[in-house]
Enzyme design. Structure first.
Site, PDB file in Angstrom:
ATOM      1  N   MET A   1       0.811  -1.220   0.000  1.00  0.00           N
ATOM      2  CA  MET A   1       0.000   0.000   0.000  1.00  0.00           C
ATOM      3  C   MET A   1       0.849   1.277   0.000  1.00  0.00           C
ATOM      4  SD  MET A   1      -3.285   0.382   0.095  1.00  0.00           S
ATOM      5  CE  MET A   1      -4.199  -0.847   1.048  1.00  0.00           C
ATOM      6  N   LYS A   2       1.690   1.410   1.037  1.00  0.00           N
ATOM      7  CA  LYS A   2       2.362   2.711   1.216  1.00  0.00           C
ATOM      8  C   LYS A   2       3.440   2.983   0.166  1.00  0.00           C
ATOM      9  CE  LYS A   2       5.989   1.746   4.628  1.00  0.00           C
ATOM     10  NZ  LYS A   2       6.541   1.994   5.952  1.00  0.00           N
ATOM     11  N   GLY A   3       3.923   1.941  -0.472  1.00  0.00           N
ATOM     12  CA  GLY A   3       4.876   2.160  -1.550  1.00  0.00           C
ATOM     13  C   GLY A   3       6.208   2.715  -1.085  1.00  0.00           C
TER      14      GLY A   3
END
Ligand code: B12
Ligand code: B12
Ligand SMILES: Cc1ncc(COP(=O)(O)O)c(C=O)c1O
Ligand SMILES: Cc1ncc(COP(=O)(O)O)c(C=O)c1O
Lengths: 254, 518, 254, 518
Positions: free
Chosen positions: A135-137
């Site tokens: 998600m947060k990359g």
């Protein structure tokens, strides 16, 4: 003067540049297993000459205390490179950002794309694969989990090739992403090759887009090993997504 | 001494008390369980060594037999004591017979736990004397040839080949290294046995085997005598064989061991129950053998942000301290970990690092803090890397750290080559000498960036500890509080090696080691 | 293990050492006048291969902003050096300390030895020649001015070869010491060669011991240029005095 | 602001007063004399440029003619004014005729000094306007595109070829450099003329010529506009042509010039009378053109010990400050020099360097101090060198220096290659950003090593200045007080170019420049 100072450079015969065009200046450092002294320095000079350096100069040498000597050497490299003839294989794709990728899926694929990723073998370096998938990359670029239309499964670290392949079959994956960070004694080559063999043995090699990545991975190397693409440092989710999605359509795997 | 950072001692006390309760709570769980590796450790300490025809270590052969026979809850010591009584053989002979398929120790008549324990006591004592003798030898070295100044210069060797490692280690010692850590091969921590003999093949590290320990110890004693400085040897008491390697280290006079269950859980996906139980016995051994343990908080900052998550490091240090207290480890041997891992592009990043390093020093005044170099933000740019390491060295001497893991300019490229290590030693030696008394000279502006940073991190750590106290450590790990990594309580490797003790269980070493004069 | 770890080294085929004998590991850095990018890195790899490096790896590259790129490269050098066949010409003299030199003069020369020194051409770096000649010396080693039996004249910096030769003739010098520090574009070679020619033209080349020194001077280079001896870094007055005095006697110039 | 070093303001005042008297005393000597280069400078400012058939600059041709004709004591301005009246030609035309052998200006009828002065006044004004226009252009740049943060990142280029220099300079600017200094070829300072035109051949530096200045100025304006930061250009107003190059710099909008008679005396063996007289006019020009001058105290520490002789640097800074006051240079343009040159093996050496750097900052609070990197103790070990430079950068940001001459890791090897400069810029940029506000955060222990060091050095400097005041500056130089180098008053190069002015002597520029609005 414009942005580049290459006006005078003969690109068919490129040489290193120190402070004058074609001076050939190169810095070297290395250790030789010979005892410190004038003879050691001479050995370093001879080695540098064999490497094609003119006027090699040992600017520093240090006794390592075990009969080995370390050197810092400068010299003028006489080899040249024909820059104009260099062709580097590249991933040929127009990079889309996240929203464009999502639209591309909606318009061209019309179903969820399933991607499985893992850090295989005994490699426990998940930061790279997490950067692409989670998600947060990474560096302000969201990971695949955040993409509408992509179902991304991050299996984490130390995943055996067998487990990875089993998972890919289980979820009917469109693409497999493998991360390899540890490269000591070429362990990554072994790991990556094994995966390809396994996929072939299972008869699904052609049914998935197979991608690998890591700091020592280039697209060229990946292709040599039988992968569809390879991603090195400074890759982001959108690069990978753009490639995978475009390929899926191109190969009619949708 | 007055806090240079104006830290509130009440907050420190509060954090420490929370950590103590967290550790005590976990200790209740630990006390109810044993593991295959804990039991193998008992066997090793009883002198069982060697491998079978398939190169499988005898301690594994025996413990597997016990486990298969359902005897693990009673502990390996019982079964060996019993077998000694029944067969008249020594532990090693028993193990060899078991391996040869000549003896099934689970099928022998059984005595009471008390009888079995009495029988093996002489073996236990012999083992403890061996360890004590090593401690004396170390002390003797320290008194006669002495040691380097703190911060100790700590470098790794990791060629994969113990003989190359020795060459590299001796070169490093001659260039000023105080501690040599032999990094393990990439996959060893996942092996549920300890390989045997001298080894020459490893990936990014060398197998931890007893023979390798012995070879390296001998090489370091030799070079230490020559350079007139005791050279400490470090290895990993971690992974699936945590306590076994602690025992090997105790016997072969290692001086420092990386030992932290949390590392295994978070970064090796080892089951948390398994490794926390293993950790206990390993720390008891480490404490008894007067070894410095190093905890692995630095690793959190490789997966989580070093600026944002600094307080998790401090919270974990408090917990590791309390686990060590329960294992009777002296403060002077608690090598709590922390690291210099902020993004080098951070404006005033140095100030934050400095604040945190001094804070750690003030909170754990006697601990031989282990300070880890920049790794995450190292790149292939070795020149930049060398100065990132230089700033790290500046913080270290300024904040009076104890054990300085030297940063290598090639961190992002390969495990160190000979010359990388030499330049790293030079970097630290130059800076430590050139800035020797800086720490004493300097004071900080009241409520400036530096003081505020330390106060905030401490406060956040205190709060996190309160939360953990409420949730329990298992739960905290499940929630990904450390390093941003989540691990399920029943997931990961090695859970199958954990079992609940029965009432007659005994481990003869633990009480003696805890009570033994230190 | 003894003091050295060279036991297994084949000295006729010495290779660089990284962490395993004969792994050939070498570090390089250089700039190429080509724009940053994959092609630039490939050019660096090609160059490294031409230098005889196996598996060259560009571990870092940087855009210098003017169409040039800097590289840091590691690779495995395949060349070897026969260390056993190396012979480095050396100044063959038993180094005497100051008192021994003084005694040597008393016993073997029986008169004052006159030595003239200078930093020639436009070179203004006097620290090196001062280290050899001036009273206070260098690094705890007294300079020639302090030696009884030696009359040392330090002419200082920026002395033209003509002035130096005139002085040497005027004081009937036994030895001339020349320092050359600036080496850019081989200016020292030019300067040093000119002095030899001048001494020959004046017919006094054989009557003096001619010595040069500096950080880039080796005995070998000095001899090539027609000097009797050359002294590099870490030379002290006693090295020079021992050599000059012994030579004077050997050549019957006393 | 309170002194962090607890320096006694009375000692600072006393030292400054001594220095003022030393400079005033010397100024009396200066006012009585002129030199060939001073007169050539007048001609250059009057617009005379170009070379004769032998590549000999016209200002030299004319001044030599005046000198040969015995006219030097009256000053070149007089003779040109007179010739203009007598021939109706412009100064340039006059010079060309002289060079062609068509005109002997010493044989013309003569007018009074007043008449001659009036005649050339329009030319003088034109010249001053040209300089003022450049100052305005600089200010305009600074207001529109701005400039880098202090400490300015100052790097040298020194290829010998102005076109290569430009490539290197532009690369450096794009990598963050704020100031580009073009080093001169090795022997130029000994030439009693300024070479002409664009040049491509130099040893360890590039000729300072007006055309080279112009080419580089244009390249830097171009890259400055592109990177959005005004890039300053620096060159040397020193050697035998000190004031001439100042004039060229003023006209071509250089922003900084190394300018220090003491350097020429000690390190180039230039006659002290000659160069002190030359220095005066050069500083007047520099002051008028709003150029920062850099003095050369750092050089003392390459021949004398940096720890022992630190006070000589401070004493010389005080003197240079007072010479600048006499030339009407603003404090904000006094780039007084000092250096980080102690032996890196010195225990606590960093503390002494830090003490001294902060001391310089406190004594000269508004001066754009020029801080020089380690050079003497740099070796071929580029890795070590890079961290010596790093510590230097640490001291600089901590002590809030103004102009940071970046150390190059290859200092002991060659003048910088392109990559050396880039890594040096990276080194400083990283450290300055990462430690940005350290100076504000830190205070020093009362009477600790750092405070004591600064106090001692200041006290020693004050005493040395008192001695110099007693002995006079010439005598001091004869005694080897600076850099351990002794120079005779009548020795060295260029004395033949000095002469006593007669009563009718005038230099039309000096009064206007001193009085001109700044
Ligand atoms: C963080 C770290 C660790 C952490 C890992 C935590 C974790 N969960 O990941 C911990 C502390 C656990 C660790 C342990 C070890 N490490 Co480590 N570690 C590092 C370190 C410092 C940074 C790696 C990193 O996170 N980089 C940041 C990420 C974002 O970059 P990246 O991985 O390159 O990923 C990017 C691209 O490559 C690409 N990418 C990567 N994977 C993929 C996959 C796909 C499909 C795609 C498309 C793209 C892609 O995209 C990413 C984003 O742009 C490096 C040194 C360094 N500075 O590089 C050493 C390093 C990688 N470690 C190393 C070693 C040897 C180990 C150990 C094996 C040491 C030991 N013997 O005990 C152990 C054991 C772990 C194991 N078996 O793998 C070596 C590897 C040497 C080599 N060349 O083989 C290094 C280089 C250090 C060194 N010099 O020795 N390590
Ligand atoms: C100090 C110094 C100066 C001082 C010199 C003061 C003085 N009176 O000597 C000052 C500030 C004046 C100076 C100026 C310049 N310098 Co300068 N300087 C240096 C520096 C920092 C140290 C040199 C030194 O003193 N070394 C210490 C002495 C003890 O070592 P040494 O000279 O090697 O001497 C030993 C041996 O070599 C030997 N030896 C030497 N000579 C002799 C002679 C005999 C007969 C014998 C037996 C032995 C012997 O014995 C000595 C003791 O062991 C070097 C950089 C460095 N770190 O090396 C640059 C350096 C030498 N300078 C350099 C340059 C270019 C200059 C300038 C020309 C720059 C310019 N264009 O303006 C100017 C002009 C001066 C000139 N024309 O010569 C370059 C030379 C580059 C090259 N390879 O050609 C260097 C390398 C710096 C650089 N990277 O650019 N410099
Ligand atoms: C506490 C701790 N244990 C162990 C290790 C070593 O890793 P492994 O046990 O995976 O070999 C590390 C690595 O840095 C560590 O910090
Ligand atoms: C003040 C000053 N002037 C001039 C120079 C340059 O030397 P030269 O004038 O010999 O070219 C330097 C060298 O560092 C210097 O510091």
């Amino acid at each position: 003067m414009g942005k580049t100072a290459t006006a005078k450079v003969d690109l068919t015969k490129v040489k290193p540049y120190g402070d004058t065009l074609n001076d050939g200046m190169v810095q070297l450092s290395f250790t030789l297993p010979v005892p410190y002294g004038d003879e050691a320095s001479e050995a370093a000079v001879i080695l540098a000459k064999k490497m094609g350096l003119d006027e090699p100069s040992v600017v520093y040498s240090k006794d390592l205390g075990i009969g080995y000597t370390n050197f810092i050497v400068y010299g003028k490299c006489q080899h040249t490179v024909d820059y104009t003839s260099i062709k580097v294989p590249k991933i040929e794709v127009d990079v889309m950002d996240r929203l464009e990728c999502e639209k591309f899926i909606e318009e061209n694929i019309k179903r969820d794309v399933v991607i499985v990723g893992a850090c295989t073998g005994t490699d426990a370096h998940t930061v790279g694969i997490d950067a692409i998938i989670n998600m947060k990359g990474f560096d302000g670029h969201f990971g695949l989990e955040r993409y509408k239309g992509i179902e991304a499964i991050n299996m984490g670290s130390q995943v055996s090739n067998e487990t990875l392949v089993a998972k890919a079959i289980e979820v009917n994956a469109d693409a497999i992403l493998v991360s390899q960070i540890v490269t000591q004694k070429d362990i990554h080559i072994k790991n990556l090759t094994e995966l390809v063999e396994l996929l072939e043995a299972e008869g699904i090699r052609d049914k998935v887009i197979l991608v690998c990545g890591g700091p020592r991975i280039s697209h060229e190397l990946a292709q040599e090993l039988g992968y569809d693409a390879g991603f090195g440092p400074r890759s982001y989710a959108e690069n990978v997504a753009s490639y995978v999605l475009t390929e899926l359509v191109k190969r009619k795997l949708v | 001494m007055k806090s240079k950072l104006n830290l509130d001692p009440k907050i420190i006390d509060s954090a420490r008390s929370s950590a103590a309760r967290i550790a005590q709570d976990m200790q209740k769980f630990i006390d109810r369980h044993t593991t295959v590796s804990t039991e193998r450790t008992v066997l090793r300490l009883l002198g069982i060594d060697g491998v079978d025809d398939f190169d499988f270590p005898l301690p594994n052969v025996v413990v597997d037999a016990i486990k298969d026979g359902g005897g693990l809850p009673r502990g390996a010591a019982y079964w060996i004591g019993n077998a000694m009584i029944q067969t008249g053989l020594s532990p090693q002979e028993i193990a060899e017979r078991v391996a040869a398929g000549e003896l099934d120790i689970m099928k022998l008549p059984t005595v009471s736990a008390k009888e079995a324990e009495e029988k093996i006591m002489p073996e236990v004592k012999k083992s403890l004397e061996l360890i004590k003798a090593q401690t004396e030898k170390r002390n003797n070295y320290l008194e006669t040839i002495g040691e380097g100044k703190q911060p100790y210069l700590y470098v790794i060797v990791a060629t994969g080949n113990v003989y190359e490692d020795i060459i590299q280690a001796q070169a490093a010692a001659r260039q000023g290294a105080d501690v040599i850590a032999v990094i393990r091969t990439t996959a060893q921590s996942l092996l549920d046995y300890v390989p045997y003999g001298a080894t020459t093949e490893g990936f990014g590290g060398t197998y931890a085997t007893q023979e390798n320990f012995r070879l390296m110890r001998r090489a370091l004693d030799e070079v230490g005598e020559e350079v007139g400085r005791y050279i400490r040897l470090c290895n990993y008491s971690s992974g699936m064989c945590m306590p076994e390697i602690a025992a090997m280290g105790a016997v072969e006079r290692l001086d420092m061991m990386l030992n932290d269950a949390l590392y295994g859980i978070l970064f090796r996906d080892i089951n948390m129950q398994r490794t926390l139980v293993d950790q206990y016995f390993s720390r008891v051994i480490i404490g008894y053998a007067d070894i410095i343990f190093n905890s692995g908080e630095d690793n959190y900052l490789t997966t989580a942000d070093a600026y944002e998550e600094a307080h998790t490091v401090v919270a974990s240090q408090f917990i590791n301290e309390q686990f060590a207290v329960l294992a009777n480890i002296k403060e002077e041997r608690m090598g709590l970990g922390h690291a210099f891992e902020m993004d080098p592009n951070l404006e005033n990043g140095f100030l934050y690092e400095l604040a945190q390093a001094i804070m750690a020093r003030e909170i754990f005044p006697k601990a031989p803090l282990k300070y880890m170099p920049p790794t995450k933000y190292m790149t292939g740019n070795i020149f930049k890397g060398h100065i990132q390491d230089a700033l790290f060295n500046v913080v270290s001497i300024w904040s009076e750290q104890s054990i300085q893991l030297l940063g290598m300019m090639t961190e992002a490229i390969h495990t160190p080559h000979m010359q990388d290590r030499i330049y790293a030693l030079e970097n630290a030696s130059y800076i430590f000498n050139n800035m020797r008394d800086l720490g004493e000279e300097v004071e900080f502006k009241k409520d400036g960036i530096i003081q505020k940073r330390a106060q905030t991190v401490l406060k956040d750590a205190e709060e996190l500890l309160k939360e953990i106290e409420k949730d329990g450590l298992f739960h905290t790990l499940e929630n990904g509080k450390f390093g941003g990594v989540k691990r399920p309580r029943d997931g990961g490797k090695g859970l199958e090696g954990v079992c609940v003790k029965d009432e007659q269980y005994f481990n003869p070493f633990i009480p003696l080691m805890l009570g033994g004069e230190k």
